[in-house]
Design an enzyme around this catalytic site. Structure first.
Site, PDB file in Angstrom:
ATOM      1  N   GLU A 100       5.661  -4.792  -0.363  1.00 47.49           N
ATOM      2  CA  GLU A 100       6.607  -3.693  -0.140  1.00 47.49           C
ATOM      3  C   GLU A 100       7.938  -4.220   0.394  1.00 47.49           C
ATOM      4  OE1 GLU A 100       7.306  -0.751  -0.556  1.00 47.49           O
ATOM      5  OE2 GLU A 100       5.657   0.651  -0.343  1.00 47.49           O
ATOM      6  N   VAL A 103       8.247  -0.431   5.177  1.00 49.61           N
ATOM      7  CA  VAL A 103       7.271   0.561   5.611  1.00 49.61           C
ATOM      8  C   VAL A 103       7.988   1.461   6.598  1.00 49.61           C
ATOM      9  CG1 VAL A 103       5.018   0.973   6.652  1.00 49.61           C
ATOM     10  CG2 VAL A 103       5.422  -1.133   5.385  1.00 49.61           C
ATOM     11  N   ASP A 104       8.094   2.727   6.217  1.00 45.97           N
ATOM     12  CA  ASP A 104       8.824   3.678   7.063  1.00 45.97           C
ATOM     13  C   ASP A 104       7.806   4.541   7.805  1.00 45.97           C
ATOM     14  OD1 ASP A 104      10.535   5.499   8.196  1.00 45.97           O
ATOM     15  OD2 ASP A 104      11.742   5.790   6.421  1.00 45.97           O
ATOM     16  N   GLY A 106       4.793   4.947   6.679  1.00 47.27           N
ATOM     17  CA  GLY A 106       3.488   4.341   6.410  1.00 47.27           C
ATOM     18  C   GLY A 106       2.635   5.157   5.449  1.00 47.27           C
ATOM     19  N   LEU A 107       3.118   6.330   5.066  1.00 51.76           N
ATOM     20  CA  LEU A 107       2.320   7.219   4.209  1.00 51.76           C
ATOM     21  C   LEU A 107       2.046   6.615   2.837  1.00 51.76           C
ATOM     22  CD1 LEU A 107       3.864  10.711   5.060  1.00 51.76           C
ATOM     23  CD2 LEU A 107       1.517   9.945   5.481  1.00 51.76           C
ATOM     24  N   THR A 108       3.059   5.947   2.262  1.00 49.20           N
ATOM     25  CA  THR A 108       2.880   5.340   0.935  1.00 49.20           C
ATOM     26  C   THR A 108       1.756   4.306   0.985  1.00 49.20           C
ATOM     27  OG1 THR A 108       5.230   5.644   0.470  1.00 49.20           O
ATOM     28  CG2 THR A 108       4.048   4.061  -0.915  1.00 49.20           C
ATOM     29  N   LYS A 132       9.206  -0.269  10.286  1.00 49.86           N
ATOM     30  CA  LYS A 132       9.712   0.476  11.439  1.00 49.86           C
ATOM     31  C   LYS A 132       8.516   0.842  12.307  1.00 49.86           C
ATOM     32  CE  LYS A 132      13.578   2.656   8.984  1.00 49.86           C
ATOM     33  NZ  LYS A 132      14.134   3.939   8.510  1.00 49.86           N
TER      34      LYS A 132
HETATM   35  C1  PRP Z   1      10.316   3.556  -0.316  1.00 50.22           C
HETATM   36  C2  PRP Z   1       9.830   2.151  -0.030  1.00 50.22           C
HETATM   37  C3  PRP Z   1       8.366   2.340   0.219  1.00 50.22           C
HETATM   38  C4  PRP Z   1       8.307   3.728   0.828  1.00 50.22           C
HETATM   39  C5  PRP Z   1       8.155   3.580   2.299  1.00 50.22           C
HETATM   40  O1  PRP Z   1      10.071   3.845  -1.641  1.00 50.22           O
HETATM   41  O2  PRP Z   1      10.058   1.279  -1.108  1.00 50.22           O
HETATM   42  O3  PRP Z   1       7.609   2.309  -0.965  1.00 50.22           O
HETATM   43  O4  PRP Z   1       9.557   4.384   0.547  1.00 50.22           O
HETATM   44  O5  PRP Z   1       8.146   4.832   2.934  1.00 50.22           O
HETATM   45  P1  PRP Z   1       6.922   5.402   3.760  1.00 50.22           P
HETATM   46  O6  PRP Z   1       6.364   4.280   4.598  1.00 50.22           O
HETATM   47  O7  PRP Z   1       7.574   6.460   4.597  1.00 50.22           O
HETATM   48  O8  PRP Z   1       5.919   5.961   2.818  1.00 50.22           O
HETATM   49  P2  PRP Z   1      10.663   5.120  -2.394  1.00 50.22           P
HETATM   50  O9  PRP Z   1       9.591   6.167  -2.483  1.00 50.22           O
HETATM   51  O10 PRP Z   1      11.966   5.526  -1.787  1.00 50.22           O
HETATM   52  O11 PRP Z   1      10.876   4.572  -3.866  1.00 50.22           O
HETATM   53  P3  PRP Z   1      11.745   3.336  -4.357  1.00 50.22           P
HETATM   54  O12 PRP Z   1      11.028   2.082  -3.922  1.00 50.22           O
HETATM   55  O13 PRP Z   1      11.755   3.494  -5.827  1.00 50.22           O
HETATM   56  O14 PRP Z   1      13.116   3.452  -3.743  1.00 50.22           O
END
Ligand code: PRP
Length: 180
Positions: A100, A103-104, A106-108, A132
Site C-alpha cells: 500500500e 494506511v489512513d 485502515g478500513l481498506t 497514520k
Molecule cells: C487510498 C490508499 C489506500 C486507502 C487507504 O486509496 O491508496 O488504498 O485509500 O485508506 P483507508 O486506510 O482509510 O482505507 P483510494 O481508495 O483513495 O484509491 P487510490 O489508491 O486509487 O487513490
C-alpha cells in the site's frame, strides 16, 4: 493559497523502500514471495520494491494487483469489500505481502485482510509506505513493514493523489490549506 511542502524527498523514500526490500529478502529467504499492490496508489512503491528486491538478488517474487472501491462504497452490506479488479494468482499456500501507499483509517486493509485470508495463504503481511497511527488505532491493522509514520496530515505524491492528480510526484508532499 494552498501550499505544498516536501514531507519526504524522493531520496529518503528510495532509501526507506530499499531498506524494506532488504527486510523482505531476509524474512522470506528460501521462500517465494507474492507481492500484491493495491491500486491505484500502490503502483509506485510496488514497482520500486520489485526493482530493489531484484537489485539485492531476491528474485523469487510473484506480483499481482487488486483494486477495491474507495471507502464510503468499499463494502457490501455483508461487510465484503467491493472488488473492482481482482488478483489472478492463486495465493493458496503462498506467502503474501500486500503493498500500500498509505494506511489512513485502515478500513481498506481490514477488508483486504479478511478477503485474502479466506484464500488460505501460507502467510499474510502488510507493507505500507505511510501510515497514520492516530487514525488506524480505531481499526486494528498491523503494518509489519512500514516506511514512515505520519501525523493526520493531507499528503500527495509517490502514488497518492489529490482529486486524482499529483500521483507522479516522486516526493511526498504535505498539502497545507490556508487558515480562514
Ligand atoms: C487510498 C490508499 C489506500 C486507502 C487507504 O486509496 O491508496 O488504498 O485509500 O485508506 P483507508 O486506510 O482509510 O482505507 P483510494 O481508495 O483513495 O484509491 P487510490 O489508491 O486509487 O487513490
Amino acid at each position: 493559497m494552498t501550499r505544498k511542502d516536501i514531507l519526504f524527498t524522493r531520496y529518503e523514500i528510495e532509501n526507506r523502500v530499499h531498506a524494506l526490500a532488504k527486510d523482505l529478502a531476509v524474512d522470506y529467504r528460501g521462500k517465494t514471495l507474492t507481492l500484491i499492490a493495491v491500486l491505484n496508489g500502490g503502483v509506485m512503491i510496488a514497482a520500486d520494491l520489485l526493482r530493489s528486491l531484484w537489485d539485492i538478488g531476491f528474485d523469487d517474487v510473484l506480483f499481482d494487483s487488486i483494486k477495491v472501491s474507495s471507502y464510503g462504497q468499499a463494502f457490501e452490506s455483508s461487510g465484503e469489500p467491493v472488488i473492482l479488479k481482482d488478483i489472478r494468482l492463486d495465493i493458496t499456500g503462498q506467502h503474501v505481502v500486500i503493498v500500500e501507499d498509505i494506511v489512513d483509517t485502515g478500513l481498506t486493509l481490514q477488508a483486504m485482510r479478511q478477503y485474502m485470508l479466506a484464500k488460505n495463504p501460507a502467510s499474510f503481511e502488510i507493507l505500507s509506505l505511510l501510515a497514520k497511527p492516530e487514525s488506524i488505532r480505531r481499526v486494528p491493522v498491523v503494518v509489519k513493514y512500514l516506511g514512515f509514520e505520519i501525523d493526520n496530515v493531507w499528503v500527495e505524491g509517490y502514488g497518492i493523489d489529490s482529486a486524482e492528480k499529483g500521483r507522479g510526484n516522486p516526493n511526498i508532499m504535505q498539502v497545507i490549506q490556508p487558515e480562514n
